[in-house]
Design an enzyme around this catalytic site. Structure first.
Site, PDB file in Angstrom:
ATOM      1  N   GLU A 295       0.793  -1.230   0.000  1.00 25.50           N
ATOM      2  CA  GLU A 295       0.000   0.000   0.000  1.00 25.50           C
ATOM      3  C   GLU A 295       0.827   1.283   0.000  1.00 25.50           C
ATOM      4  OE1 GLU A 295       0.322  -2.292   2.393  1.00 25.50           O
ATOM      5  OE2 GLU A 295       0.257  -1.433   4.412  1.00 25.50           O
ATOM      6  N   HIS A 319      -8.138  -3.946  -1.173  1.00 18.69           N
ATOM      7  CA  HIS A 319      -7.359  -4.062   0.070  1.00 18.69           C
ATOM      8  C   HIS A 319      -6.295  -2.965   0.148  1.00 18.69           C
ATOM      9  CE1 HIS A 319      -5.391  -6.312   3.407  1.00 18.69           C
ATOM     10  NE2 HIS A 319      -4.303  -5.751   2.894  1.00 18.69           N
ATOM     11  N   GLU A 320      -5.506  -2.855  -0.884  1.00 14.46           N
ATOM     12  CA  GLU A 320      -4.426  -1.862  -0.830  1.00 14.46           C
ATOM     13  C   GLU A 320      -4.988  -0.443  -0.784  1.00 14.46           C
ATOM     14  OE1 GLU A 320      -1.893  -3.269   0.027  1.00 14.46           O
ATOM     15  OE2 GLU A 320      -2.241  -5.269  -0.753  1.00 14.46           O
ATOM     16  N   HIS A 323      -6.024   0.568   2.667  1.00 10.76           N
ATOM     17  CA  HIS A 323      -4.895   0.986   3.509  1.00 10.76           C
ATOM     18  C   HIS A 323      -4.672   2.506   3.466  1.00 10.76           C
ATOM     19  CE1 HIS A 323      -3.068  -2.557   5.258  1.00 10.76           C
ATOM     20  NE2 HIS A 323      -2.912  -3.169   4.095  1.00 10.76           N
ATOM     21  N   GLU A 342      -3.754  -4.370   9.197  1.00  9.82           N
ATOM     22  CA  GLU A 342      -4.279  -5.386   8.274  1.00  9.82           C
ATOM     23  C   GLU A 342      -5.713  -5.823   8.578  1.00  9.82           C
ATOM     24  OE1 GLU A 342      -2.870  -5.816   5.576  1.00  9.82           O
ATOM     25  OE2 GLU A 342      -0.863  -5.049   6.004  1.00  9.82           O
ATOM     26  N   ASP A 397       8.740  -9.767  10.458  1.00  5.39           N
ATOM     27  CA  ASP A 397       8.293 -10.475   9.267  1.00  5.39           C
ATOM     28  C   ASP A 397       7.831 -11.900   9.595  1.00  5.39           C
ATOM     29  OD1 ASP A 397       7.983 -10.249   6.397  1.00  5.39           O
ATOM     30  OD2 ASP A 397       9.469 -11.861   6.287  1.00  5.39           O
ATOM     31  N   TYR A 405      -5.011 -10.335   9.779  1.00  3.35           N
ATOM     32  CA  TYR A 405      -5.946 -10.000   8.714  1.00  3.35           C
ATOM     33  C   TYR A 405      -7.364 -10.464   9.056  1.00  3.35           C
ATOM     34  CZ  TYR A 405      -1.883  -9.191   5.669  1.00  3.35           C
ATOM     35  OH  TYR A 405      -0.726  -8.712   5.116  1.00  3.35           O
TER      36      TYR A 405
HETATM   37  N1  BES Z   1       0.923  -4.483   3.764  1.00  2.00           N
HETATM   38  C1  BES Z   1       0.680  -5.763   3.219  1.00  2.00           C
HETATM   39  C2  BES Z   1       1.928  -6.457   2.739  1.00  2.00           C
HETATM   40  C3  BES Z   1       2.969  -6.700   3.816  1.00  2.00           C
HETATM   41  C4  BES Z   1       2.617  -7.126   5.073  1.00  2.00           C
HETATM   42  C5  BES Z   1       4.296  -6.512   3.517  1.00  2.00           C
HETATM   43  C6  BES Z   1       3.598  -7.333   6.027  1.00  2.00           C
HETATM   44  C7  BES Z   1       5.269  -6.720   4.469  1.00  2.00           C
HETATM   45  C8  BES Z   1       4.925  -7.127   5.732  1.00  2.00           C
HETATM   46  C9  BES Z   1      -0.326  -5.704   2.083  1.00  2.00           C
HETATM   47  O1  BES Z   1      -1.325  -4.769   2.255  1.00  2.00           O
HETATM   48  C10 BES Z   1      -1.001  -7.041   2.040  1.00  2.00           C
HETATM   49  O2  BES Z   1      -1.631  -7.381   2.999  1.00  2.00           O
HETATM   50  N2  BES Z   1      -0.864  -7.779   0.942  1.00  2.00           N
HETATM   51  C11 BES Z   1      -1.449  -9.079   0.783  1.00  2.00           C
HETATM   52  C12 BES Z   1      -2.625  -9.042  -0.120  1.00  2.00           C
HETATM   53  C13 BES Z   1      -3.898  -8.722   0.542  1.00  2.00           C
HETATM   54  C14 BES Z   1      -5.027  -8.753  -0.471  1.00  2.00           C
HETATM   55  C15 BES Z   1      -4.231  -9.629   1.688  1.00  2.00           C
HETATM   56  C16 BES Z   1      -0.430  -9.978   0.137  1.00  2.00           C
HETATM   57  O3  BES Z   1       0.597  -9.477  -0.293  1.00  2.00           O
HETATM   58  O4  BES Z   1      -0.682 -11.162   0.037  1.00  2.00           O
HETATM   59 ZN    ZN Z   2      -2.602  -5.219   3.802  1.00  2.00          ZN
END
Ligand code: BES
Ligand code: ZN
Length: 624
Positions: A295, A319-320, A323, A342, A397, A405
């Site tokens: 995002e 989703h993005e 954010h 999330e 991480d 989520y």
């Molecule tokens: N912000 C996240 C990606 C993220 C989370 C990067 C934690 C690094 C550490 C992003 O918004 C996200 O949640 N992406 C998901 C997709 C979403 C539709 C659930 C993904 O990348 O799978």
């Molecule tokens: Zn996210």
């Protein structure tokens, strides 16, 4: 909420009411709680603005130049402490260009090294001369072969959670918001884009065949949202404030897939309040991008695996986009509060999907999410299934998972159902306004909910049972359960197939991608013979599906049943894209059996050089 943040929110509201361009912000607020994932001591001196001047060297695979940091200093502050990881620091100077004493502290795993700069008696700006390492974890330098066009190299960054410090020496904590500006030079004909206002979209001539691109972000953001990409990047407008950036070869299909983007922004605004960031563009990256989406403000980064051709996977963009409120406007103060980003976003995403595509689609997505998190929770240490995470001595991480989520989203659905949308929606919008451009803790969320919505109603308090969400493991008994009629229909076909019906006899006419996902997930744990798998694949063309989610669902079944005919498709899928969400389960499943292990090792050996560090690190822990 402090007086200052109240004032900031008011000013911002007033400003956005009369213009479409983002409002300027006064001094970003000080963080309210310590962050165990940063060396910074913000109470002494904190970074309020970052000015980058960098050149992208695609031969050496480094960014080289300076970061000039503006500081808010407490009286008597003698040092400023910055986060760095793998940076070569050439020197640090004050405003007059005079060298400042500085030292790099010993390296700490995944946190990197504190850069401690001795401040002069006066002055609130320091400049760090530095260069990134060729293996900086945030950056992926792609060869031309790894791009769609195959002619030019490509660079992109991924800052979340604590990777920005591998390319910018700053205070890398989500609680320390910073405005930023940048001048980035890249060799012709590459174009540079960033998560900021692009003040020179076509760049300006610079020395040695380079062009310089300038950017500014006048709203204070957590540093994990500073993002960059450079490559052969084209743009197409999709609406008055939306558009898509991607390689020329992908532009048509990306624009076709994202046709509803402008409508999505409008739907999101009717729930969250005015969009505060000016433009909302999407950058569709090369296939190695390790996430579905990221995002980055004004410019969401997205995987090309959402380009299914039929717009069936656009919930990722909802989703993005969501954010832009939950995460970017109101940010988790520490990574232990990750669910605030999330969980609220996953709920908001679902509301956007409902507004655009109807209740059925939203219910299917929510049901898929709930089923997934319930499966995940079974294999997790119970402590990691509370919303508030204890990340002491852990790489954030690794602590981040589906719980943030889907349990987070379930909390908001549960509150919504307890009070009704008439009360819930104004509260949610008010929550975004009250905390706009600040970083908050789960405790502050709880306080807001109690003061502004529950208001001492004991029955309501009991019905929501907030502590069971924030601190207790598992899915609370009070959780709202999405019931999808469309899935009930699928379940009937699953029963027929497992009962022996031929695939061609199943009633699958008009099924959506989400129904296929549910169907395939239901079959994943059912023993099926090679003949039955062949029937499935031949009838529905699963292994040849251009829909990444459908293909993924099919490949998981194939791996679970050790179905050799699917190996070429599996190998291709694991090599052609690097999205961790798809890689991890497939490699995990392969490693479960003596049949799968050699395949996992062989495929990974070939595919690993193409993956981003974030994905490679995860898979290194699986394929041994
Ligand atoms: N912000 C996240 C990606 C993220 C989370 C990067 C934690 C690094 C550490 C992003 O918004 C996200 O949640 N992406 C998901 C997709 C979403 C539709 C659930 C993904 O990348 O799978
Ligand atoms: Zn996210």
């Amino acid at each position: 909420m402090t007086m200052r943040s109240a004032l900031t929110a008011l000013l911002l509201l007033a400003a956005t009411a009369c213009s479409r361009e983002p409002a300027r912000s006064p001094m970003p607020p000080a963080p309210t709680v310590p962050d165990i994932h940063s060396f910074a001591r913000p109470a002494e001196a904190r970074v309020t603005h970052v000015a980058l001047d960098l050149q992208a060297d695609f031969t050496a695979r480094v960014l080289r130049g300076t970061a000039t940091l503006s500081l808010a200093r407490a009286a008597g502050a003698k040092e400023v402490v910055l986060d760095t990881r793998g940076l070569k620091v050439r020197g640090v100077t004050d405003e007059a260009g005079q060298p400042l004493t500085h030292r790099l502290e010993p390296e700490v795993t995944y946190l990197g090294q504190a850069l401690v700069v001795t401040l002069p008696p006066q002055g609130d700006r320091v400049t760090v001369q530095y260069e990134t390492s060729p293996d900086a974890a945030a950056l992926q330098w792609l060869t031309p072969a790894q791009t769609a066009g195959k002619v030019h190299p490509y660079l992109y960054s991924q800052g979340q959670a604590i990777l920005t410090r591998t390319w910018i020496p700053t205070q890398d904590s989500p609680g320390i918001r910073q405005t930023y500006e940048a001048t980035i030079r890249a060799p012709r004909p590459l174009r540079v884009v960033m998560s900021a206002e692009m003040t020179t979209p076509d760049g300006v001539e610079a020395a040695d065949g380079h062009r310089a691109f300038r950017f500014r972000m006048d709203q204070p953001v957590p540093p994990y949202l500073i993002a960059i990409a450079a490559g052969d990047i084209a743009f197409r407008s999709l609406g008055p404030r939306t558009g898509v950036y991607t390689e020329p070869a992908v532009l048509d299909s990306a624009a076709h897939e994202l046709v509803d983007l402008e409508k999505m922004v409008a739907a999101a605004e009717s729930l969250g309040g005015p969009y505060q960031w000016g433009r909302y563009d999407v950058l569709v990256l090369p296939p190695s991008f390790p996430f579905g989406g990221m995002e980055n403000p004004r410019l969401t980064f997205a995987t090309p695996t959402i380009l299914a051709g039929d717009r069936s996977l656009v919930s990722l963009l909802a989703h993005e986009l969501a954010h832009s409120w939950s995460g970017n406007l109101v940010t988790n103060a520490t990574w232990g509060d990750f669910w605030l980003n999330e969980g609220v976003t996953t709920y908001f995403e679902n509301r956007i999907m409902e507004a655009l595509y109807g209740k059925d689609r939203a219910l299917m997505l929510a049901a898929l999410g709930r089923a997934e998190v319930l499966r995940d929770m079974k294999d997790m240490p119970p402590a990691d299934t509370a919303l508030v995470l204890d990340l002491a001595n852990r790489d954030p991480d690794e602590g981040m998972n589906q719980v943030a989520y889907e349990k987070g989203a379930a909390l908001l659905h549960t509150i919504e159902q307890a009070v009704g949308r008439d009360r819930f929606d104004p509260w949610l919008r008010g929550y975004f306004n009250r905390h706009a451009f600040t970083s908050i803790t789960s405790q502050e969320f709880a306080t807001d909910l109690r003061q502004e919505l529950i208001r001492g109603d004991a029955a309501l308090e009991a019905r929501i049972a907030l502590p069971s969400w924030l601190e207790q493991p598992g899915m609370p008994a009070v959780a709202a359960v999405p019931q999808s009629p469309a899935f009930t229909q699928v379940d009937a076909q699953v029963a027929r197939f497992t009962g022996g019906s031929a695939a061609s006899a199943l009633e699958v006419g008009g099924w959506t991608t989400q129904q296929w996902q549910h169907f395939l997930e239901a079959l994943r744990t059912t023993p099926l013979s090679p003949a039955r798998l062949r029937d499935l694949d031949a009838t529905f063309g699963l292994g040849a599906s251009g829909n990444s989610e459908v293909l993924f669902g099919w490949l998981r079944i194939a791996v679970a049943r050790q179905y050799d005919p699917a190996l070429p498709a599996l190998e291709h899928f694991l090599t052609a894209q690097g999205r961790r969400k798809f890689l991890r389960p497939l490699y995990d499943d392969l490693m479960q059996s003596p049949w799968g292990q050699p395949h996992a090792r062989r495929i990974y050996a070939a595919a690993r050089p193409g993956y981003h560090t974030v994905a490679a690190q995860t898979i290194d822990g699986i394929v041994k």
